[in-house]
Design an enzyme around this catalytic site. Structure first.
Site, short mmCIF file in Angstrom:
data_model
loop_
_atom_site.label_atom_id
_atom_site.label_comp_id
_atom_site.label_asym_id
_atom_site.label_seq_id
_atom_site.Cartn_x
_atom_site.Cartn_y
_atom_site.Cartn_z
N HIS A 280 0.78 -1.06 0.16
CA HIS A 280 -0.06 0.13 -0.24
C HIS A 280 0.96 1.33 -0.10
O HIS A 280 2.01 1.36 0.50
CB HIS A 280 -0.82 -0.13 1.26
CG HIS A 280 -1.99 1.03 1.24
ND1 HIS A 280 -1.91 2.26 1.57
CD2 HIS A 280 -3.28 0.47 0.72
CE1 HIS A 280 -3.21 3.03 1.23
NE2 HIS A 280 -3.94 1.86 0.83
N ASP A 337 -7.94 -5.32 0.26
CA ASP A 337 -8.73 -6.29 -0.68
C ASP A 337 -8.17 -7.57 -0.76
O ASP A 337 -8.73 -8.29 -1.32
CB ASP A 337 -7.99 -5.84 -2.13
CG ASP A 337 -8.73 -4.34 -2.42
OD1 ASP A 337 -9.87 -4.38 -2.14
OD2 ASP A 337 -7.81 -3.39 -3.06
N1 ACO Z 1 4.01 -7.93 -4.51
C1 ACO Z 1 5.21 -8.26 -4.50
N2 ACO Z 1 6.18 -7.32 -4.54
C2 ACO Z 1 5.54 -6.07 -4.34
C3 ACO Z 1 4.27 -5.74 -4.06
C4 ACO Z 1 3.28 -6.93 -4.20
N3 ACO Z 1 2.06 -6.80 -4.07
N4 ACO Z 1 3.99 -4.45 -4.02
C5 ACO Z 1 5.00 -3.76 -3.80
N5 ACO Z 1 6.04 -4.68 -4.40
C6 ACO Z 1 7.68 -4.26 -3.99
C7 ACO Z 1 8.05 -3.60 -5.64
O1 ACO Z 1 8.29 -4.44 -6.62
C8 ACO Z 1 9.05 -2.66 -5.33
O2 ACO Z 1 10.08 -3.51 -4.99
P1 ACO Z 1 11.66 -3.06 -5.62
O3 ACO Z 1 12.18 -1.97 -4.80
O4 ACO Z 1 12.37 -4.02 -5.38
O5 ACO Z 1 11.47 -2.76 -7.03
C9 ACO Z 1 8.54 -2.29 -3.64
O6 ACO Z 1 7.82 -3.46 -3.23
C10 ACO Z 1 7.81 -0.92 -3.44
O7 ACO Z 1 6.82 -1.06 -4.52
P2 ACO Z 1 6.07 0.23 -5.33
O8 ACO Z 1 5.39 -0.36 -6.26
O9 ACO Z 1 7.03 1.20 -5.66
O10 ACO Z 1 5.22 0.85 -4.30
P3 ACO Z 1 3.94 1.89 -4.37
O11 ACO Z 1 3.46 2.47 -3.12
O12 ACO Z 1 3.94 2.60 -5.63
O13 ACO Z 1 2.47 0.61 -4.91
C11 ACO Z 1 0.69 -0.89 -4.57
C12 ACO Z 1 1.60 0.59 -4.12
C13 ACO Z 1 0.24 -0.14 -5.98
C14 ACO Z 1 -0.44 -0.73 -3.66
C15 ACO Z 1 1.66 -1.73 -4.67
O14 ACO Z 1 1.99 -2.44 -3.67
C16 ACO Z 1 0.77 -3.04 -5.53
O15 ACO Z 1 1.02 -3.21 -6.79
N6 ACO Z 1 0.12 -4.00 -4.93
C17 ACO Z 1 -0.69 -5.03 -5.68
C18 ACO Z 1 -1.84 -4.30 -6.10
C19 ACO Z 1 -2.92 -4.08 -4.70
O16 ACO Z 1 -3.26 -4.94 -3.97
N7 ACO Z 1 -3.45 -3.03 -4.79
C20 ACO Z 1 -4.62 -2.54 -3.91
C21 ACO Z 1 -3.97 -1.20 -3.31
S1 ACO Z 1 -5.17 -0.96 -1.94
C22 ACO Z 1 -6.61 -0.20 -2.32
O17 ACO Z 1 -6.71 0.31 -3.42
C23 ACO Z 1 -7.60 -0.45 -1.65
#
Ligand code: ACO
Length: 399
Positions: A280, A337
């Site tokens: 998140h 979620d």
């Molecule tokens: N699974 C595996 N790795 C992940 C995940 C995940 N779900 N989420 C983040 N990471 C990793 C990224 O690969 C990144 O690693 P790196 O530094 O080695 O490249 C690091 O964690 C940081 O991730 P970012 O994408 O920069 O984080 P950001 O804050 O931009 O994204 C988000 C947040 C979009 C929610 C992300 O965690 C994601 O895509 N999660 C899965 C989708 C999801 O569940 N969305 C629902 C959000 S909650 C809502 O809307 C109610």
């Protein structure tokens, strides 16, 4: 590839903040989040207390008007909403204009936008009575529109609302009831949906709420602003993740893959596989909403007869993730979620309706934020700046 500091100097006093990671666009007294501590409060009340003791209707009142209602205030709010559930017959005709297999989210946003054409007597953002009327109209009619979008997509007749029922009960009946057949409400299902709606009711300046505020900052009416918010929620990075989690769990189940093997694929970043429902932007700790859903998922699924095998896969994935360095280092925890889709599915909603359910839950938050924005003397039209990277000046060729 740009020299940001040079562009900033050229442009003058602006900050460069893609995704608004560090920009507070407003002050707000509605929702408090401490992402590091995993705290969420509506108007100061902790989410776990509201989840345990309150109702979606009461939480809606709290968010919109600022304080918990007295019993008679709650009763009046409930009755007003019940009186406004009917949709104009011509608006009902609207649902026939979309293809049968349309996703219910754009149907919802289109019909909410169309409310501006049917209810022209409540469009003035600076007339308190009109704002109040559009608040009640939205609270009453949006769940009806949502249920009709569902009914249309499965080819069933649209029922009239039954105003002996409250908002959540009515939505259940309109979604699952059949003409000329009495519909018996399942109290377990009503309570479960009510809880999930409470957990989604507001989340400060997320993408859809910021959209509602930005559109409203031009003094666009509440229906137009909320319709824009619904379109922002439709995106898979925002509201669409609940659907993606269920697809992921199904995929693991049908492939016969062990959750451990799936985790390896995630960690190796194979073909962009992420653990959906994890991570998140703000929470760097356990999402307090996910904690509540998880605690009730077992109970609800055993009562509703949901798919326990998928829940087991989800629990195993979570257990592995919380003990894994990859997830620990990146502070990745389950978000709201991760478990909600399993419950929606057990209630009988198709995947396409999951984000619509999120929209019904988020509605009081959008309304509360729009009303706060309109009353705020510091509100100015939202108008971000840019750093220009194109050609500086060119002469149109003489031909
Ligand atoms: N699974 C595996 N790795 C992940 C995940 C995940 N779900 N989420 C983040 N990471 C990793 C990224 O690969 C990144 O690693 P790196 O530094 O080695 O490249 C690091 O964690 C940081 O991730 P970012 O994408 O920069 O984080 P950001 O804050 O931009 O994204 C988000 C947040 C979009 C929610 C992300 O965690 C994601 O895509 N999660 C899965 C989708 C999801 O569940 N969305 C629902 C959000 S909650 C809502 O809307 C109610």
């Amino acid at each position: 590839g740009y020299d940001v500091s040079k562009l900033l100097k050229q442009t003058g006093a602006v900050t460069f903040d893609p995704g608004f990671m560090n920009t507070a666009a407003t002050t707000s007294a509605i929702t408090y989040i401490d992402g590091d501590a995993g705290i969420l409060r509506y108007r100061g009340y902790p989410i776990d207390q509201l989840a345990e003791h309150s109702s979606f209707l009461e939480v809606s009142y709290l968010l919109i008007y600022g304080n918990l209602p007295t019993p008679s205030e709650l009763e009046a709010f409930d009755q007003k909403i019940r009186r406004h559930t009917l949709l104009h017959e011509e608006l009902k005709g609207f649902f026939n204009g979309f293809p049968r297999d349309a996703h219910p989210m754009p149907v919802l946003s289109s019909a909410v936008s169309a409310l501006s054409t049917f209810y022209q007597d409540s469009l003035d953002p600076f007339d308190d009575e009109q704002v109040e009327l559009s608040t009640i109209r939205l609270m009453a009619k949006l769940p009806v529109i949502a249920a009709y979008a569902h009914k249309k997509s499965i080819g069933q007749a649209l029922l009239y609302p039954d105003n002996s029922m409250n908002l959540v009960e009515n939505f259940m009946r309109l979604s699952f009831g059949l003409p000329a057949e009495p519909y018996e409400l399942d109290p377990v299902m009503v309570k479960a949906l009510d809880l999930l709606l409470i957990l989604h009711a507001d989340h400060e300046q997320n993408c859809s709420t910021s959209t509602v505020r930005l559109v409203g900052s031009s003094n666009a009416n509440m229906f137009a602003s909320v319709s824009a918010g619904i379109n922002a929620l439709f995106g898979p990075l925002h509201g669409g993740a609940n659907e993606a989690v269920l697809n992921m769990l199904r995929q693991i189940q049908s492939s016969g893959m062990q959750p451990e093997d799936f985790m390896e694929k995630v960690k190796n970043k194979e073909a962009g596989v992420r653990l959906m429902g994890f991570g998140h932007r703000v929470y760097k700790n356990y999402d307090p909403r996910a904690r509540i859903v998880k605690a009730t998922a077992h109970e609800i699924l055993s009562k509703l007869g949901g798919n326990d095998e998928l829940l087991d896969i989800a629990m195993r994935l979570e257990e592995k993730a919380l003990a894994d360095d990859y997830f620990i280092e990146r502070k990745l925890y389950p978000n709201v979620d991760f478990y909600t889709g399993l419950i929606y599915k057990a209630m009988g909603f198709p995947e396409k309706m999951f984000t619509v359910l999120f929209a019904i839950g988020r509605l009081p938050g959008w309304i509360a934020q729009w009303r706060e924005m309109i009353k705020d003397p510091h509100t100015k039209i939202g108008r971000p700046r840019q750093l220009y990277t194109g050609e500086l000046e060119r002469q149109y060729p003489a031909r």
